[in-house]
Design a protein around this motif. Structure first.
Motif, PDB file in Angstrom:
ATOM      1  N   LYS A   1      -3.077   3.146  -5.807  1.00 48.30           N
ATOM      2  CA  LYS A   1      -2.166   3.653  -4.779  1.00 48.30           C
ATOM      3  C   LYS A   1      -1.174   4.587  -5.453  1.00 48.30           C
ATOM      4  O   LYS A   1      -1.020   4.580  -6.669  1.00 48.30           O
ATOM      5  CB  LYS A   1      -1.422   2.503  -4.092  1.00 48.30           C
ATOM      6  CG  LYS A   1      -2.319   1.459  -3.466  1.00 48.30           C
ATOM      7  CD  LYS A   1      -3.105   2.031  -2.333  1.00 48.30           C
ATOM      8  CE  LYS A   1      -4.002   0.979  -1.701  1.00 48.30           C
ATOM      9  NZ  LYS A   1      -4.758   1.492  -0.589  1.00 48.30           N
TER      10      LYS A   1
ATOM     11  N   TRP B   1      -4.523  -7.970  -4.263  1.00 48.22           N
ATOM     12  CA  TRP B   1      -4.163  -7.068  -5.351  1.00 48.22           C
ATOM     13  C   TRP B   1      -4.553  -5.670  -4.894  1.00 48.22           C
ATOM     14  O   TRP B   1      -5.727  -5.401  -4.669  1.00 48.22           O
ATOM     15  CB  TRP B   1      -4.955  -7.449  -6.595  1.00 48.22           C
ATOM     16  CG  TRP B   1      -4.439  -6.871  -7.866  1.00 48.22           C
ATOM     17  CD1 TRP B   1      -4.528  -5.564  -8.255  1.00 48.22           C
ATOM     18  CD2 TRP B   1      -3.783  -7.563  -8.915  1.00 48.22           C
ATOM     19  NE1 TRP B   1      -3.956  -5.401  -9.482  1.00 48.22           N
ATOM     20  CE2 TRP B   1      -3.495  -6.617  -9.917  1.00 48.22           C
ATOM     21  CE3 TRP B   1      -3.407  -8.881  -9.112  1.00 48.22           C
ATOM     22  CZ2 TRP B   1      -2.853  -6.951 -11.096  1.00 48.22           C
ATOM     23  CZ3 TRP B   1      -2.771  -9.210 -10.288  1.00 48.22           C
ATOM     24  CH2 TRP B   1      -2.488  -8.265 -11.269  1.00 48.22           C
ATOM     25  N   VAL B   2      -3.578  -4.779  -4.722  1.00 44.12           N
ATOM     26  CA  VAL B   2      -3.908  -3.422  -4.303  1.00 44.12           C
ATOM     27  C   VAL B   2      -4.012  -2.537  -5.539  1.00 44.12           C
ATOM     28  O   VAL B   2      -3.246  -2.695  -6.489  1.00 44.12           O
ATOM     29  CB  VAL B   2      -2.898  -2.834  -3.283  1.00 44.12           C
ATOM     30  CG1 VAL B   2      -2.838  -3.685  -2.029  1.00 44.12           C
ATOM     31  CG2 VAL B   2      -1.517  -2.687  -3.884  1.00 44.12           C
ATOM     32  N   GLN B   3      -4.973  -1.617  -5.529  1.00 42.44           N
ATOM     33  CA  GLN B   3      -5.210  -0.764  -6.686  1.00 42.44           C
ATOM     34  C   GLN B   3      -5.273   0.696  -6.277  1.00 42.44           C
ATOM     35  O   GLN B   3      -5.627   1.028  -5.140  1.00 42.44           O
ATOM     36  CB  GLN B   3      -6.538  -1.121  -7.344  1.00 42.44           C
ATOM     37  CG  GLN B   3      -6.556  -2.476  -7.993  1.00 42.44           C
ATOM     38  CD  GLN B   3      -7.895  -2.738  -8.657  1.00 42.44           C
ATOM     39  OE1 GLN B   3      -8.913  -2.810  -8.000  1.00 42.44           O
ATOM     40  NE2 GLN B   3      -7.866  -2.863  -9.967  1.00 42.44           N
TER      41      GLN B   3
ATOM     42  N   ASP C   1       0.804  -1.222   0.000  1.00 48.68           N
ATOM     43  CA  ASP C   1       0.000   0.000   0.000  1.00 48.68           C
ATOM     44  C   ASP C   1       0.837   1.273   0.000  1.00 48.68           C
ATOM     45  O   ASP C   1       0.288   2.361  -0.183  1.00 48.68           O
ATOM     46  CB  ASP C   1      -0.922   0.031   1.221  1.00 48.68           C
ATOM     47  CG  ASP C   1      -2.036  -0.997   1.119  1.00 48.68           C
ATOM     48  OD1 ASP C   1      -2.648  -1.096   0.049  1.00 48.68           O
ATOM     49  OD2 ASP C   1      -2.280  -1.697   2.120  1.00 48.68           O
TER      50      ASP C   1
ATOM     51  N   TRP D   1       0.813   6.773  -9.902  1.00 47.79           N
ATOM     52  CA  TRP D   1      -0.264   5.830  -9.593  1.00 47.79           C
ATOM     53  C   TRP D   1       0.136   4.412  -9.975  1.00 47.79           C
ATOM     54  O   TRP D   1       0.721   4.197 -11.038  1.00 47.79           O
ATOM     55  CB  TRP D   1      -1.533   6.216 -10.352  1.00 47.79           C
ATOM     56  CG  TRP D   1      -2.168   7.456  -9.823  1.00 47.79           C
ATOM     57  CD1 TRP D   1      -1.988   8.735 -10.275  1.00 47.79           C
ATOM     58  CD2 TRP D   1      -3.078   7.542  -8.733  1.00 47.79           C
ATOM     59  NE1 TRP D   1      -2.732   9.606  -9.523  1.00 47.79           N
ATOM     60  CE2 TRP D   1      -3.418   8.907  -8.569  1.00 47.79           C
ATOM     61  CE3 TRP D   1      -3.641   6.604  -7.871  1.00 47.79           C
ATOM     62  CZ2 TRP D   1      -4.305   9.339  -7.594  1.00 47.79           C
ATOM     63  CZ3 TRP D   1      -4.526   7.038  -6.896  1.00 47.79           C
ATOM     64  CH2 TRP D   1      -4.848   8.391  -6.766  1.00 47.79           C
ATOM     65  N   TYR D   2      -0.221   3.452  -9.119  1.00 44.75           N
ATOM     66  CA  TYR D   2       0.110   2.061  -9.396  1.00 44.75           C
ATOM     67  C   TYR D   2      -0.934   1.114  -8.814  1.00 44.75           C
ATOM     68  O   TYR D   2      -1.763   1.481  -8.000  1.00 44.75           O
ATOM     69  CB  TYR D   2       1.493   1.713  -8.825  1.00 44.75           C
ATOM     70  CG  TYR D   2       1.552   1.611  -7.314  1.00 44.75           C
ATOM     71  CD1 TYR D   2       1.263   0.411  -6.657  1.00 44.75           C
ATOM     72  CD2 TYR D   2       1.896   2.708  -6.523  1.00 44.75           C
ATOM     73  CE1 TYR D   2       1.319   0.311  -5.269  1.00 44.75           C
ATOM     74  CE2 TYR D   2       1.959   2.617  -5.141  1.00 44.75           C
ATOM     75  CZ  TYR D   2       1.665   1.416  -4.522  1.00 44.75           C
ATOM     76  OH  TYR D   2       1.715   1.322  -3.153  1.00 44.75           O
ATOM     77  N   GLU D   3      -0.844  -0.128  -9.287  1.00 49.22           N
ATOM     78  CA  GLU D   3      -1.483  -1.266  -8.638  1.00 49.22           C
ATOM     79  C   GLU D   3      -0.374  -2.298  -8.476  1.00 49.22           C
ATOM     80  O   GLU D   3       0.592  -2.296  -9.230  1.00 49.22           O
ATOM     81  CB  GLU D   3      -2.667  -1.794  -9.436  1.00 49.22           C
ATOM     82  CG  GLU D   3      -2.348  -2.207 -10.853  1.00 49.22           C
ATOM     83  CD  GLU D   3      -3.584  -2.693 -11.618  1.00 49.22           C
ATOM     84  OE1 GLU D   3      -4.682  -2.748 -11.048  1.00 49.22           O
ATOM     85  OE2 GLU D   3      -3.423  -3.050 -12.781  1.00 49.22           O
TER      86      GLU D   3
END
Length: 172
Positions: free
Chosen positions: A165, A161-163, A28, A127-129
């Motif tokens: 962030k 899966w984090v999105q 995160d 920005w990333y995932e």
């Protein structure tokens, strides 16, 4: 009444993928230093099939004695990730994806969104995932007319899966 159509952002050329062997401290809050230490495999990935995220979510049927209608609630989820990338056995400096994504290697895949097409650097607030993975078997794609040599490889998803962030400036 006038309808306002929001601006869209093109996806072609604006994505980057970095593999960080061994993973990151916090999905995160990935740091610029962590990403910079990874392998940028973006230009090895093919546009078609190069970064295929899939998945599904099961349904739990909620049937109540007092109702003629069945209701639904969300059940288990599964994400999948398949990659396809070029390789060049004659030059290790042009074969970095194959050398980084060795079968059995664990790490973090960071997928950057909406980067300028000419921007190959990473900075705070990008920005990333991201997801932790274990690299599966590398399979050479069969010979095709008018095609580059490519490898198809499943990356086994091993975390949530984090999105949506953003990179942070700190160190891990």
């Amino acid at each position: 009444m006038v309808q306002t159509i929001p601006n869209g952002v093109k996806s072609m050329g604006t994505r980057r993928v970095v593999f960080i062997p061994g993973g990151v401290a916090d999905l995160d809050a990935i740091t610029v230093a962590e990403v910079t230490s990874g392998e940028n495999v973006s230009c090895y990935l093919t546009r078609a099939g190069g970064f295929e995220v899939g998945g599904e979510q099961q349904t739990i049927t909620d049937s109540r004695y007092c109702s003629a209608q069945d209701f639904e609630i969300p059940g288990t989820k599964q994400k999948t990730l398949q990659t396809q990338y070029t390789f060049n056995l004659g030059d290790p400096l042009q074969d970095e994806a194959r050398l980084a994504l060795v079968e059995g290697t664990k790490g973090t895949i960071v997928h950057f969104l909406q980067k300028d097409e000419d921007d190959d650097t990473f900075e705070a607030d990008d920005w990333y995932e991201a997801v932790n993975v274990e690299c599966g078997e590398q399979s050479v794609v069969a010979v095709e007319d008018n095609a580059m040599d490519r490898i198809r490889q499943k990356l086994f998803v091993q975390s949530n899966w984090v999105q949506f962030k953003q990179l942070v400036a700190g160190t891990p």
